[in-house]
Motif scaffolding. Structure first.
Motif, PDB file in Angstrom:
ATOM      1  N   ASP A   1       1.149  -1.294   0.385  1.00  0.00           N
ATOM      2  CA  ASP A   1      -0.022  -0.421   0.093  1.00  0.00           C
ATOM      3  C   ASP A   1       0.984   1.135  -0.612  1.00  0.00           C
ATOM      4  OD1 ASP A   1      -2.307  -1.374   0.567  1.00  0.00           O
ATOM      5  OD2 ASP A   1      -2.633  -1.533   2.256  1.00  0.00           O
ATOM      6  N   ALA A   2       2.046   1.255   0.719  1.00  0.00           N
ATOM      7  CA  ALA A   2       2.431   2.337   0.489  1.00  0.00           C
ATOM      8  C   ALA A   2       3.524   2.897  -0.433  1.00  0.00           C
ATOM      9  CB  ALA A   2       4.297   2.410   1.985  1.00  0.00           C
ATOM     10  N   GLU A   3       4.166   1.119  -1.431  1.00  0.00           N
ATOM     11  CA  GLU A   3       4.780   1.846  -2.364  1.00  0.00           C
ATOM     12  C   GLU A   3       3.112   2.718  -3.630  1.00  0.00           C
ATOM     13  OE1 GLU A   3       6.068  -1.796  -3.763  1.00  0.00           O
ATOM     14  OE2 GLU A   3       8.104  -2.009  -2.098  1.00  0.00           O
ATOM     15  N   ALA A   4       1.662   1.703  -3.294  1.00  0.00           N
ATOM     16  CA  ALA A   4       1.268   1.827  -4.004  1.00  0.00           C
ATOM     17  C   ALA A   4       0.684   3.761  -4.183  1.00  0.00           C
ATOM     18  CB  ALA A   4       0.195   1.589  -4.181  1.00  0.00           C
ATOM     19  N   HIS A   5       0.806   3.964  -3.199  1.00  0.00           N
ATOM     20  CA  HIS A   5       0.779   5.692  -2.746  1.00  0.00           C
ATOM     21  C   HIS A   5       1.638   6.788  -2.870  1.00  0.00           C
ATOM     22  CE1 HIS A   5      -0.735   9.206  -0.167  1.00  0.00           C
ATOM     23  NE2 HIS A   5       0.024   8.830   0.478  1.00  0.00           N
ATOM     24  N   ALA A   6       2.333   5.983  -3.333  1.00  0.00           N
ATOM     25  CA  ALA A   6       4.283   6.765  -3.449  1.00  0.00           C
ATOM     26  C   ALA A   6       3.597   7.031  -4.879  1.00  0.00           C
ATOM     27  CB  ALA A   6       5.393   5.970  -2.767  1.00  0.00           C
ATOM     28  N   ARG A   7       3.152   6.117  -5.626  1.00  0.00           N
ATOM     29  CA  ARG A   7       3.404   6.454  -7.033  1.00  0.00           C
ATOM     30  C   ARG A   7       2.583   6.808  -7.555  1.00  0.00           C
ATOM     31  NH1 ARG A   7       3.071   0.826  -6.795  1.00  0.00           N
ATOM     32  NH2 ARG A   7       4.529  -0.018  -6.666  1.00  0.00           N
ATOM     33  N   ARG A   8       1.026   6.910  -6.438  1.00  0.00           N
ATOM     34  CA  ARG A   8      -0.127   7.731  -6.704  1.00  0.00           C
ATOM     35  C   ARG A   8       0.252   9.062  -6.711  1.00  0.00           C
ATOM     36  NH1 ARG A   8      -2.504   4.028  -4.716  1.00  0.00           N
ATOM     37  NH2 ARG A   8      -3.189   5.042  -2.536  1.00  0.00           N
ATOM     38  N   ARG A   9       1.223   9.350  -5.984  1.00  0.00           N
ATOM     39  CA  ARG A   9       0.855  10.962  -5.467  1.00  0.00           C
ATOM     40  C   ARG A   9       2.315  11.127  -6.204  1.00  0.00           C
ATOM     41  NH1 ARG A   9       2.880  12.473   0.815  1.00  0.00           N
ATOM     42  NH2 ARG A   9       2.910  14.700  -0.847  1.00  0.00           N
ATOM     43  N   ALA A  10       3.827  10.634  -6.388  1.00  0.00           N
ATOM     44  CA  ALA A  10       4.891  10.740  -7.384  1.00  0.00           C
ATOM     45  C   ALA A  10       4.335  11.073  -9.002  1.00  0.00           C
ATOM     46  CB  ALA A  10       6.083   9.901  -7.623  1.00  0.00           C
ATOM     47  N   ALA A  11       3.158  10.589  -9.672  1.00  0.00           N
ATOM     48  CA  ALA A  11       2.159  10.446 -10.850  1.00  0.00           C
ATOM     49  C   ALA A  11       1.521  11.783 -10.402  1.00  0.00           C
ATOM     50  CB  ALA A  11       1.696   9.339 -10.908  1.00  0.00           C
ATOM     51  N   GLU A  12       1.219  12.290  -9.314  1.00  0.00           N
ATOM     52  CA  GLU A  12       0.210  13.209  -9.430  1.00  0.00           C
ATOM     53  C   GLU A  12       1.262  14.837  -9.482  1.00  0.00           C
ATOM     54  OE1 GLU A  12      -1.603  13.216  -5.557  1.00  0.00           O
ATOM     55  OE2 GLU A  12      -3.125  11.624  -6.380  1.00  0.00           O
ATOM     56  N   ARG A  13       2.185  14.463  -8.787  1.00  0.00           N
ATOM     57  CA  ARG A  13       3.230  15.850  -8.977  1.00  0.00           C
ATOM     58  C   ARG A  13       4.036  16.262  -9.956  1.00  0.00           C
ATOM     59  NH1 ARG A  13       6.938  16.565  -3.922  1.00  0.00           N
ATOM     60  NH2 ARG A  13       5.036  16.528  -2.618  1.00  0.00           N
ATOM     61  N   TYR A  14       4.318  14.619 -10.890  1.00  0.00           N
ATOM     62  CA  TYR A  14       5.496  15.161 -11.573  1.00  0.00           C
ATOM     63  C   TYR A  14       5.238  14.597 -13.013  1.00  0.00           C
ATOM     64  CZ  TYR A  14       8.785  15.410  -7.903  1.00  0.00           C
ATOM     65  OH  TYR A  14       9.466  15.673  -6.488  1.00  0.00           O
ATOM     66  N   GLY A  15       3.624  13.978 -12.890  1.00  0.00           N
ATOM     67  CA  GLY A  15       3.533  12.969 -14.259  1.00  0.00           C
ATOM     68  C   GLY A  15       3.240  12.170 -14.555  1.00  0.00           C
ATOM     69  N   GLY A  16       2.246  11.681 -15.236  1.00  0.00           N
ATOM     70  CA  GLY A  16       2.490   9.980 -15.474  1.00  0.00           C
ATOM     71  C   GLY A  16       4.150   9.480 -15.771  1.00  0.00           C
ATOM     72  N   GLY A  17       4.723  10.731 -16.488  1.00  0.00           N
ATOM     73  CA  GLY A  17       5.511  10.319 -17.274  1.00  0.00           C
ATOM     74  C   GLY A  17       5.235   8.750 -17.934  1.00  0.00           C
ATOM     75  N   GLY A  18       4.536   8.334 -18.636  1.00  0.00           N
ATOM     76  CA  GLY A  18       4.388   7.470 -19.579  1.00  0.00           C
ATOM     77  C   GLY A  18       4.566   6.193 -18.942  1.00  0.00           C
ATOM     78  N   GLN A  19       4.500   5.780 -17.684  1.00  0.00           N
ATOM     79  CA  GLN A  19       5.177   4.815 -17.547  1.00  0.00           C
ATOM     80  C   GLN A  19       3.481   3.678 -16.602  1.00  0.00           C
ATOM     81  OE1 GLN A  19       7.229   4.670 -14.025  1.00  0.00           O
ATOM     82  NE2 GLN A  19       9.221   5.127 -14.936  1.00  0.00           N
ATOM     83  N   ASP A  20       3.259   2.430 -17.400  1.00  0.00           N
ATOM     84  CA  ASP A  20       1.708   1.382 -17.024  1.00  0.00           C
ATOM     85  C   ASP A  20       2.296   0.894 -15.799  1.00  0.00           C
ATOM     86  OD1 ASP A  20      -0.419   0.373 -17.230  1.00  0.00           O
ATOM     87  OD2 ASP A  20       0.398  -1.405 -18.564  1.00  0.00           O
ATOM     88  N   ASP A  21       1.457   1.799 -14.829  1.00  0.00           N
ATOM     89  CA  ASP A  21       1.246   1.423 -13.176  1.00  0.00           C
ATOM     90  C   ASP A  21       1.007   0.249 -13.072  1.00  0.00           C
ATOM     91  OD1 ASP A  21       3.227   3.374 -13.010  1.00  0.00           O
ATOM     92  OD2 ASP A  21       1.476   4.528 -12.031  1.00  0.00           O
ATOM     93  N   SER A  22      -0.056  -0.736 -14.064  1.00  0.00           N
ATOM     94  CA  SER A  22      -0.662  -1.714 -13.277  1.00  0.00           C
ATOM     95  C   SER A  22       0.161  -2.636 -13.232  1.00  0.00           C
ATOM     96  CB  SER A  22      -1.559  -2.037 -14.543  1.00  0.00           C
ATOM     97  OG  SER A  22      -0.842  -2.120 -15.957  1.00  0.00           O
ATOM     98  N   GLU A  23       1.299  -3.001 -13.614  1.00  0.00           N
ATOM     99  CA  GLU A  23       1.918  -4.303 -13.502  1.00  0.00           C
ATOM    100  C   GLU A  23       2.526  -3.653 -11.575  1.00  0.00           C
ATOM    101  OE1 GLU A  23       6.808  -3.963 -13.996  1.00  0.00           O
ATOM    102  OE2 GLU A  23       5.983  -2.426 -15.500  1.00  0.00           O
ATOM    103  N   TYR A  24       2.305  -3.276 -10.798  1.00  0.00           N
ATOM    104  CA  TYR A  24       2.961  -2.675  -9.949  1.00  0.00           C
ATOM    105  C   TYR A  24       0.558  -3.326  -9.017  1.00  0.00           C
ATOM    106  CZ  TYR A  24       6.794  -0.569 -11.697  1.00  0.00           C
ATOM    107  OH  TYR A  24       7.661   0.027 -12.405  1.00  0.00           O
ATOM    108  N   GLU A  25       0.851  -2.816 -10.085  1.00  0.00           N
ATOM    109  CA  GLU A  25      -0.853  -2.514  -8.927  1.00  0.00           C
ATOM    110  C   GLU A  25      -1.865  -3.954  -8.587  1.00  0.00           C
ATOM    111  OE1 GLU A  25      -3.400  -0.083  -8.755  1.00  0.00           O
ATOM    112  OE2 GLU A  25      -1.356   1.709  -8.692  1.00  0.00           O
TER     113      GLU A  25
END
Length: 63
Positions: free
Chosen positions: A39-63
């Motif tokens: 949950d902490a890693e997913a939260h960190a990824r969401r916050r980073a995506a909100e702050r810096y944009g998605g970066g073109g990566q597909d986060d579905s492999e992490y959830e």
């Protein structure tokens, strides 16, 4: 006599300041939420995506 009074004033300010800082930090962290690593890693990824944009990566492999 004045030296002893000054010593005790400095001692009280030093100990009192340290105690006050400890109590403020303790109050700030008293009700912190504990979450598991996934949950902490997913939260960190969401916050980073909100702050810096998605970066073109597909986060579905992490959830």
């Amino acid at each position: 006599m004045a030296e002893a009074a000054l010593f005790f004033v400095v001692l009280l300010v030093g100990v009192g300041g340290t105690l006050l800082l400890y109590l403020l930090i303790e109050g700030e962290t008293a009700e912190s939420e504990t979450i598991d690593r996934d949950d902490a890693e997913a939260h960190a990824r969401r916050r980073a995506a909100e702050r810096y944009g998605g970066g073109g990566q597909d986060d579905s492999e992490y959830e």
